[in-house]
Design a protein around this motif. Structure first.
Motif, PDB file in Angstrom:
ATOM      1  N   UNK A 264       4.283  11.279   4.016  1.00 48.84           N
ATOM      2  CA  UNK A 264       4.920  10.050   3.509  1.00 48.84           C
ATOM      3  C   UNK A 264       5.285  10.241   2.031  1.00 48.84           C
ATOM      4  N   UNK A 265       6.458  10.778   1.786  1.00 47.84           N
ATOM      5  CA  UNK A 265       6.863  11.143   0.424  1.00 47.84           C
ATOM      6  C   UNK A 265       6.860   9.960  -0.536  1.00 47.84           C
ATOM      7  N   UNK A 266       7.587   8.899  -0.224  1.00 43.70           N
ATOM      8  CA  UNK A 266       7.698   7.781  -1.165  1.00 43.70           C
ATOM      9  C   UNK A 266       6.352   7.097  -1.380  1.00 43.70           C
ATOM     10  N   UNK A 267       5.585   6.948  -0.322  1.00 45.67           N
ATOM     11  CA  UNK A 267       4.266   6.323  -0.433  1.00 45.67           C
ATOM     12  C   UNK A 267       3.337   7.207  -1.275  1.00 45.67           C
ATOM     13  N   UNK A 268       3.430   8.520  -1.082  1.00 43.72           N
ATOM     14  CA  UNK A 268       2.614   9.455  -1.860  1.00 43.72           C
ATOM     15  C   UNK A 268       2.942   9.339  -3.338  1.00 43.72           C
ATOM     16  N   UNK A 269       4.233   9.351  -3.676  1.00 44.51           N
ATOM     17  CA  UNK A 269       4.625   9.300  -5.082  1.00 44.51           C
ATOM     18  C   UNK A 269       4.245   7.976  -5.716  1.00 44.51           C
ATOM     19  N   UNK A 270       4.343   6.886  -4.975  1.00 45.12           N
ATOM     20  CA  UNK A 270       3.946   5.581  -5.486  1.00 45.12           C
ATOM     21  C   UNK A 270       2.441   5.557  -5.775  1.00 45.12           C
ATOM     22  N   UNK A 271       1.651   5.995  -4.808  1.00 48.52           N
ATOM     23  CA  UNK A 271       0.197   6.006  -4.991  1.00 48.52           C
ATOM     24  C   UNK A 271      -0.227   6.994  -6.073  1.00 48.52           C
ATOM     25  N   UNK A 272       0.502   8.115  -6.176  1.00 53.50           N
ATOM     26  CA  UNK A 272       0.198   9.115  -7.194  1.00 53.50           C
ATOM     27  C   UNK A 272       0.407   8.533  -8.590  1.00 53.50           C
ATOM     28  N   UNK A 273       1.467   7.766  -8.766  1.00 55.14           N
ATOM     29  CA  UNK A 273       1.737   7.128 -10.049  1.00 55.14           C
ATOM     30  C   UNK A 273       0.610   6.169 -10.433  1.00 55.14           C
ATOM     31  N   UNK A 274       0.163   5.382  -9.481  1.00 49.30           N
ATOM     32  CA  UNK A 274      -0.941   4.442  -9.729  1.00 49.30           C
ATOM     33  C   UNK A 274      -2.222   5.209 -10.056  1.00 49.30           C
TER      34      UNK A 274
ATOM     35  N   UNK B  91     -18.328   2.834 -11.933  1.00 49.26           N
ATOM     36  CA  UNK B  91     -17.563   2.348 -10.796  1.00 49.26           C
ATOM     37  C   UNK B  91     -16.105   2.799 -10.869  1.00 49.26           C
ATOM     38  N   UNK B  92     -15.538   2.822 -12.059  1.00 49.24           N
ATOM     39  CA  UNK B  92     -14.133   3.179 -12.192  1.00 49.24           C
ATOM     40  C   UNK B  92     -13.855   4.600 -11.720  1.00 49.24           C
ATOM     41  N   UNK B  93     -14.743   5.517 -12.043  1.00 45.73           N
ATOM     42  CA  UNK B  93     -14.532   6.907 -11.647  1.00 45.73           C
ATOM     43  C   UNK B  93     -14.652   7.051 -10.133  1.00 45.73           C
ATOM     44  N   UNK B  94     -15.572   6.344  -9.517  1.00 46.19           N
ATOM     45  CA  UNK B  94     -15.695   6.393  -8.060  1.00 46.19           C
ATOM     46  C   UNK B  94     -14.432   5.842  -7.389  1.00 46.19           C
ATOM     47  N   UNK B  95     -13.843   4.827  -8.014  1.00 45.70           N
ATOM     48  CA  UNK B  95     -12.573   4.276  -7.521  1.00 45.70           C
ATOM     49  C   UNK B  95     -11.488   5.349  -7.530  1.00 45.70           C
ATOM     50  N   UNK B  96     -11.471   6.135  -8.587  1.00 45.22           N
ATOM     51  CA  UNK B  96     -10.488   7.216  -8.703  1.00 45.22           C
ATOM     52  C   UNK B  96     -10.679   8.223  -7.574  1.00 45.22           C
ATOM     53  N   UNK B  97     -11.924   8.548  -7.261  1.00 44.65           N
ATOM     54  CA  UNK B  97     -12.174   9.501  -6.184  1.00 44.65           C
ATOM     55  C   UNK B  97     -11.639   8.973  -4.855  1.00 44.65           C
ATOM     56  N   UNK B  98     -11.807   7.682  -4.613  1.00 48.95           N
ATOM     57  CA  UNK B  98     -11.263   7.080  -3.393  1.00 48.95           C
ATOM     58  C   UNK B  98      -9.735   7.094  -3.405  1.00 48.95           C
ATOM     59  N   UNK B  99      -9.156   6.811  -4.553  1.00 46.52           N
ATOM     60  CA  UNK B  99      -7.706   6.841  -4.675  1.00 46.52           C
ATOM     61  C   UNK B  99      -7.170   8.255  -4.454  1.00 46.52           C
ATOM     62  N   UNK B 100      -7.901   9.254  -4.926  1.00 45.02           N
ATOM     63  CA  UNK B 100      -7.499  10.649  -4.707  1.00 45.02           C
ATOM     64  C   UNK B 100      -7.401  10.937  -3.216  1.00 45.02           C
ATOM     65  N   UNK B 101      -8.389  10.471  -2.464  1.00 44.14           N
ATOM     66  CA  UNK B 101      -8.367  10.674  -1.011  1.00 44.14           C
ATOM     67  C   UNK B 101      -7.167   9.970  -0.373  1.00 44.14           C
ATOM     68  N   UNK B 102      -6.882   8.754  -0.834  1.00 40.57           N
ATOM     69  CA  UNK B 102      -5.745   7.997  -0.286  1.00 40.57           C
ATOM     70  C   UNK B 102      -4.423   8.724  -0.528  1.00 40.57           C
ATOM     71  N   UNK B 103      -4.237   9.216  -1.749  1.00 38.60           N
ATOM     72  CA  UNK B 103      -3.009   9.936  -2.085  1.00 38.60           C
ATOM     73  C   UNK B 103      -2.901  11.197  -1.234  1.00 38.60           C
ATOM     74  N   UNK B 104      -4.001  11.928  -1.113  1.00 35.81           N
ATOM     75  CA  UNK B 104      -3.995  13.154  -0.316  1.00 35.81           C
ATOM     76  C   UNK B 104      -3.657  12.869   1.144  1.00 35.81           C
ATOM     77  N   UNK B 105      -4.218  11.806   1.693  1.00 32.72           N
ATOM     78  CA  UNK B 105      -3.927  11.453   3.095  1.00 32.72           C
ATOM     79  C   UNK B 105      -2.455  11.115   3.279  1.00 32.72           C
ATOM     80  N   UNK B 106      -1.875  10.362   2.347  1.00 35.13           N
ATOM     81  CA  UNK B 106      -0.447  10.041   2.425  1.00 35.13           C
ATOM     82  C   UNK B 106       0.388  11.317   2.369  1.00 35.13           C
ATOM     83  N   UNK B 107       0.002  12.219   1.481  1.00 36.42           N
ATOM     84  CA  UNK B 107       0.744  13.465   1.333  1.00 36.42           C
ATOM     85  C   UNK B 107       0.650  14.304   2.611  1.00 36.42           C
ATOM     86  N   UNK B 108      -0.544  14.407   3.165  1.00 37.92           N
ATOM     87  CA  UNK B 108      -0.743  15.182   4.389  1.00 37.92           C
ATOM     88  C   UNK B 108       0.041  14.572   5.546  1.00 37.92           C
ATOM     89  N   UNK B 109       0.131  13.240   5.560  1.00 41.52           N
ATOM     90  CA  UNK B 109       0.901  12.551   6.605  1.00 41.52           C
ATOM     91  C   UNK B 109       2.410  12.699   6.419  1.00 41.52           C
TER      92      UNK B 109
END
Length: 88
Positions: A21-31, A1-19
């Protein structure tokens, strides 16, 4: 389950970056990076060396404010490397 969570988080970070949103991207990237570090025991022994290269790329992208590079790295490269290095 943990690895699948990471895959979802990867998508979230990528979407923020594509949008753009610099600060939001860096925050999510750190997490995301913290989460990846937490699952290293589930991956093979060579993953930390590969992950170091991914981190170097991400730091370079961040230094150049390259959100598209970050998006590509976390949406394509990182998930495929994690999948490839799962312990069998």
């Amino acid at each position: 389950m943990e690895i699948e969570e990471i895959f979802l988080m990867c998508e979230e970070v990528a979407c923020c970056a594509i949008d753009g949103c610099t600060s939001k991207t860096y925050n999510k990237l750190s997490i995301l990076m913290d989460k990846v570090v937490s699952v290293i025991p589930l991956l093979d022994d060579s993953f930390p060396f590969v992950f170091k290269q991914v981190l170097s790329s991400l730091v370079s992208f961040q230094a150049n404010n390259d959100l598209n590079g970050i998006a590509d790295c976390v949406n394509f490269e990182l998930p495929s490397l994690i999948e490839e290095h799962k312990r069998k």
